[in-house]
Design an enzyme around this catalytic site. Structure first.
Site, short mmCIF file in Angstrom:
data_model
loop_
_atom_site.label_atom_id
_atom_site.label_comp_id
_atom_site.label_asym_id
_atom_site.label_seq_id
_atom_site.Cartn_x
_atom_site.Cartn_y
_atom_site.Cartn_z
N GLU A 139 3.76 -5.40 7.58
CA GLU A 139 2.88 -4.50 6.83
C GLU A 139 1.96 -5.29 5.90
O GLU A 139 2.40 -6.19 5.20
CB GLU A 139 3.69 -3.49 6.04
CG GLU A 139 4.54 -2.56 6.90
CD GLU A 139 3.72 -1.70 7.85
OE1 GLU A 139 2.49 -1.56 7.63
OE2 GLU A 139 4.31 -1.16 8.81
N ARG A 171 6.22 13.56 6.07
CA ARG A 171 6.19 14.37 7.29
C ARG A 171 7.46 15.21 7.41
O ARG A 171 7.43 16.35 7.89
CB ARG A 171 6.04 13.45 8.50
CG ARG A 171 6.06 14.14 9.85
CD ARG A 171 5.91 13.12 10.98
NE ARG A 171 6.96 12.11 10.94
CZ ARG A 171 8.17 12.26 11.48
NH1 ARG A 171 8.50 13.40 12.08
NH2 ARG A 171 9.06 11.28 11.41
N CYS A 175 9.42 4.17 3.02
CA CYS A 175 9.11 2.77 3.30
C CYS A 175 7.87 2.31 2.51
O CYS A 175 7.89 1.27 1.85
CB CYS A 175 8.87 2.56 4.79
SG CYS A 175 10.35 2.69 5.81
N HIS A 208 8.47 -3.53 9.31
CA HIS A 208 8.99 -2.40 10.07
C HIS A 208 9.55 -2.90 11.40
O HIS A 208 8.96 -3.78 12.04
CB HIS A 208 7.90 -1.37 10.35
CG HIS A 208 7.84 -0.27 9.34
ND1 HIS A 208 6.71 0.00 8.60
CD2 HIS A 208 8.76 0.64 8.96
CE1 HIS A 208 6.95 1.04 7.80
NE2 HIS A 208 8.19 1.44 8.00
#
Length: 209
Positions: free
Chosen positions: A80, A90, A143, A167
């Site tokens: 990242e 979500r 995250c 990730h």
């Protein structure tokens, strides 16, 4: 002696396994030269993780921090590049909290960039035959919050001096009954390959000044 904090997460959503928790447990058997390594599994909780992380940093005062998270549906190790100051979930977290368009730190900067050697790690992992990409979005879930907070505390407190987020995909055994819209199994990566990648990222991070 350098101090390194590596974190993963507990399972969340419908998954009974989080590969990052498995990786954290496996790293307990590994040795890294001239390094005191701290391994922690974080709660998948927007409200709890800030306090949890701050207490870890204040206790350890790590030189480096590498945070691991699951990105189900991705096919590669994702380094990242950036974390943004927003929570927009979500699905609810493990405390059934689902923030929408909320800042992580009310008066914090809009974004922070990873201070790990992103491009160098990308090339070297690919040279080792490990599928790897640079990702420009850590998502908007816990995250991203952890990456943002780690960089925020690095900026404000001076520790960890270098920090970033990685990730990882699902393990193959997790996707046997998971299918994409095309009727194919979702992408996955073996435990051995994921562990090899994370060990290398740790080694490269420890070389940083």
């Amino acid at each position: 002696m350098k101090k390194l904090l590596v974190t993963g997460f507990e399972p969340f959503g419908e998954d009974k396994i989080n590969p990052t928790q498995v990786l954290i447990n496996a790293l307990k058997e590994e040795k890294f030269e001239c390094t005191q390594i701290y391994l922690e599994v974080l709660p998948v909780s927007f409200k709890k993780v800030n306090k949890f992380l701050k207490e870890l940093f204040d206790k350890i005062k790590p030189d480096y921090a590498i945070h691991l998270g699951l990105a189900g549906g991705r096919s590669a190790i994702s380094i990242e590049r950036v974390a943004i100051n927003i929570m927009d979930a979500r699905i609810p977290d493990n405390d059934n909290f689902q923030p929408i368009d909320e800042p992580i730190i009310e008066d914090g900067p809009s974004a922070y960039f990873s201070t790990l050697p992103v491009r160098e790690v990308l090339y070297e992992l690919r040279n080792k035959g490990i599928p790897t990409v640079i990702s420009n979005s850590a998502g908007l879930y816990v995250c991203n919050e952890v990456m943002y907070l780690s960089l925020y505390y690095s900026d404000k407190l001076g520790y960890p001096a270098k920090t970033g987020f990685i990730h990882v995909p699902y393990f193959p055994e997790q996707v046997v009954q998971k299918f994409s819209d095309l009727g194919q199994n979702l992408p996955s990566m073996s435990f051995d390959l994921q562990l090899k990648a994370i060990k290398f990222i740790i080694e490269k991070t420890l070389e940083m000044q």
